[in-house]
Design a protein around this motif. Structure first.
Motif, mmCIF file in Angstrom:
data_model
loop_
_atom_site.group_PDB
_atom_site.id
_atom_site.type_symbol
_atom_site.label_atom_id
_atom_site.label_comp_id
_atom_site.label_asym_id
_atom_site.label_seq_id
_atom_site.Cartn_x
_atom_site.Cartn_y
_atom_site.Cartn_z
ATOM 1 N N SER A 134 0.826 -1.199 0.000
ATOM 2 C CA SER A 134 0.000 0.000 0.000
ATOM 3 C C SER A 134 0.864 1.255 0.000
ATOM 4 O O SER A 134 0.640 2.196 -0.770
ATOM 5 N N TRP A 145 -2.979 7.040 -7.026
ATOM 6 C CA TRP A 145 -2.663 6.427 -5.741
ATOM 7 C C TRP A 145 -2.167 7.452 -4.715
ATOM 8 O O TRP A 145 -1.982 7.117 -3.546
ATOM 9 N N ARG A 155 -8.259 6.779 -2.167
ATOM 10 C CA ARG A 155 -9.430 5.920 -2.402
ATOM 11 C C ARG A 155 -9.004 4.564 -2.962
ATOM 12 O O ARG A 155 -9.557 3.522 -2.582
ATOM 13 N N LEU A 156 -8.024 4.560 -3.861
ATOM 14 C CA LEU A 156 -7.579 3.283 -4.415
ATOM 15 C C LEU A 156 -6.962 2.387 -3.341
ATOM 16 O O LEU A 156 -7.134 1.169 -3.365
ATOM 17 N N VAL A 158 -7.824 2.320 -0.179
ATOM 18 C CA VAL A 158 -8.938 1.778 0.602
ATOM 19 C C VAL A 158 -9.652 0.685 -0.184
ATOM 20 O O VAL A 158 -10.002 -0.370 0.359
ATOM 21 N N ASP A 159 -9.866 0.925 -1.480
ATOM 22 C CA ASP A 159 -10.536 -0.089 -2.307
ATOM 23 C C ASP A 159 -9.736 -1.387 -2.346
ATOM 24 O O ASP A 159 -10.298 -2.482 -2.224
ATOM 25 N N MET A 160 -8.437 -1.265 -2.511
ATOM 26 C CA MET A 160 -7.604 -2.449 -2.703
ATOM 27 C C MET A 160 -7.263 -3.135 -1.390
ATOM 28 O O MET A 160 -7.291 -4.368 -1.281
ATOM 29 N N TYR A 172 -13.705 -0.068 5.678
ATOM 30 C CA TYR A 172 -14.028 -0.949 4.552
ATOM 31 C C TYR A 172 -13.020 -2.079 4.425
ATOM 32 O O TYR A 172 -11.839 -1.923 4.739
ATOM 33 N N GLY A 174 -10.804 -4.482 2.108
ATOM 34 C CA GLY A 174 -10.166 -4.366 0.809
ATOM 35 C C GLY A 174 -10.484 -5.525 -0.116
ATOM 36 O O GLY A 174 -10.948 -6.589 0.310
ATOM 37 N N LEU A 175 -10.206 -5.319 -1.402
ATOM 38 C CA LEU A 175 -10.458 -6.356 -2.402
ATOM 39 C C LEU A 175 -9.468 -7.520 -2.285
ATOM 40 O O LEU A 175 -9.801 -8.657 -2.616
ATOM 41 N N HIS A 245 -7.105 -7.997 -9.664
ATOM 42 C CA HIS A 245 -6.476 -7.253 -8.573
ATOM 43 C C HIS A 245 -5.357 -8.059 -7.925
ATOM 44 O O HIS A 245 -4.320 -7.499 -7.540
#
Length: 472
Positions: A134, A145, A155-156, A158-160, A172, A174-175, A245
């Motif tokens: 990260s 990033w 945001r990326l 957090v998403d990942m 949240y 992650g993926l 991913h």
């Protein structure tokens, strides 16, 4: 009133037999419970000699044979469980330098380490890998990033990898999930422990690190002994998440581990890893080398390096045919091994095998090579292969009488093709029966049997009449 530690009940009972390094150092070390030193106020466990003892234990520790077997079973079960999930990515990494992990963990000895439970074997925590990737992407992943306006994560990120967005109280998932990376089963090092080397770090700005002024360089350097993971240790990394991913994160992790490393002292070269290619990747890499080779000498060197890997035999053989045979090029041995029937055909064609007896001897000597060739190319019957037919035709042209007289010999029996192998049409067979085609082989005494088993109706009737007229 001081209370006696529970470990007192076990003190001395595991000396010399403990096979769990974490238990041995953290729980059963008698120095941990010593009273504070009157001079400096430190605990007795913090004394240099006690720390030295713990470091020696780590540097010299060897996992017991039975424990290693049990660990291997648990390791393989973990890998098998991960492979059962289609959304898991499994690969291995290997330490290429010394690695300092867990140095910030609380420890009575002033140095930290990561040992998993219940095995007491070094590991890399999933959170360490996730955090490192990260951070690496925030610095090197491009504008999307980057972190702006004092936010903790983009945001990326957090998403990942999961976490909180700025101004959002929710957390949240992650993926991509990072599992703890277990150490792969290892081989013991000669004269050393299994995992750790004793090492030293020397802080030059102690006051600055303690928040007591600027890094002026006026502090006295204080060498601190630590234990570092040694080079050559392999770890199994498991990522879970959507394929797109996973593969992206895997690629970024490889870059990070090779270029920047993880853990302590990465700025001076510690913490580097190399990616270990799996069997399929190694095979593809070797295959590409073979296909791209341009010089015969390079092909010979590749063959010396990879000749024991059977799956590449076909590629080597195809490359040989591309170059052609040359007795002076240094590839004669490759022809004998990879294309034995072609080699014998070349020898016959160049009149280097003088007699049928010599051929029988050479064919027998090539027995193992021919067996490997059949397996490599999926050939079950030599007489049905183009290479076998070509060699037999050369034999037949050179020694027809001896071939007819020695049909029971190994070379003739295995190479001689039959009527059923030739797939003649009815018209072609009529020409053969009537003598309009000079056919030396197969023997005509088997022709009627072949015709009666493979033709029907009017064709069969006509061919049988012709056979009768020809006296066959």
């Amino acid at each position: 009133m001081p209370h006696r530690a529970v470990r007192d009940n076990f003190r001395g009972r595991f000396d010399g037999v403990g096979e769990n390094l974490g238990l041995k150092i953290c729980k059963l070390n008698e120095k941990i419970d010593l009273p504070p030193d009157k001079k400096d106020g430190n605990s007795g466990g913090n004394k240099p000699e006690n720390k030295e003892k713990a470091l020696r234990q780590m540097a010299n520790f060897r996992f017991g044979e039975e424990s290693a077997k049990a660990y291997k079973i648990a390791f393989e079960r973990l890998g098998k469980a991960a492979k059962a999930h289609a959304d898991c990515e499994i690969f291995e990494i290997k330490t290429s330098t010394r690695v300092l992990l867990g140095t910030g963990n609380a420890s009575v000895f002033e140095f930290g380490f990561n040992l998993n439970y219940p095995w007491g074997v070094p590991y890399i925590s999933g959170s360490t890998l996730k955090g490192a990737v990260s951070s690496y992407l925030a610095r090197n992943g491009g504008k999307d990033w980057e972190i702006f306006d004092g936010a903790e994560k983009s945001r990326l990120q957090v998403d990942m990898f999961g976490g909180r967005l700025q101004g959002d109280s929710k957390s949240y998932v992650g993926l991509v999930t990072f599992l703890d990376a277990w150490m792969c089963p290892w081989a013991s090092r000669d004269g050393q422990g299994d995992w750790f080397d004793m090492d030293i770090i020397t802080p030059h700005y102690t006051s600055y690190y303690n928040g007591e002024g600027a890094p002026t360089g006026m502090d006295d350097p204080k060498p601190i002994k630590i234990a570092a993971l040694c080079p050559g240790l392999r770890f199994q990394v498991i990522l879970q998440g959507p394929e797109k991913h996973r593969k992206y994160v895997r690629r970024m992790l490889w870059e990070l581990l090779e270029e920047e490393g993880i853990g302590g002292k990465t700025a001076v070269g510690y913490g580097r890893f190399e990616y270990i290619k799996n069997a399929q990747e190694r095979s593809e890499e070797i295959g590409k080398k073979i296909q791209d080779v341009e010089l015969v000498s390079e092909l010979v060197e590749l063959y010396k390096a990879y000749k024991n890997i059977n799956e590449h035999g076909v590629l080597f053989a195809e490359k040989l045919r591309e170059y052609g045979y040359d007795s002076d090029s240094g590839i004669e041995g490759m022809w004998k091994s990879l294309l034995p029937l072609d080699y014998l055909a070349i020898q016959l064609n160049d009149d280097l095998i003088k007699t049928f007896k010599d051929l029988k001897i050479r064919y027998k000597d090539f027995g193992n090579n021919i067996s490997h060739w059949k397996k490599r190319f999926g050939v079950t019957d030599l007489s049905k292969s183009p290479e076998g037919k070509k060699l037999f035709d050369l034999m037949l042209a050179k020694w027809p009488e001896q071939i007819y007289a020695n049909t029971d010999t190994k070379v003739v029996n295995e190479l001689a093709y039959k009527w059923v192998d030739l797939s003649y049409s009815a018209d072609e067979l009529l020409d053969i029966i009537e003598g309009e085609v000079d056919l030396r082989w197969p023997k005509r005494d088997k022709l009627r049997e072949y015709i009666e088993g493979n033709f029907f109706g009017d064709e069969l009737e006509l061919l049988v009449v012709c056979l009768d007229d020809a006296g066959l």
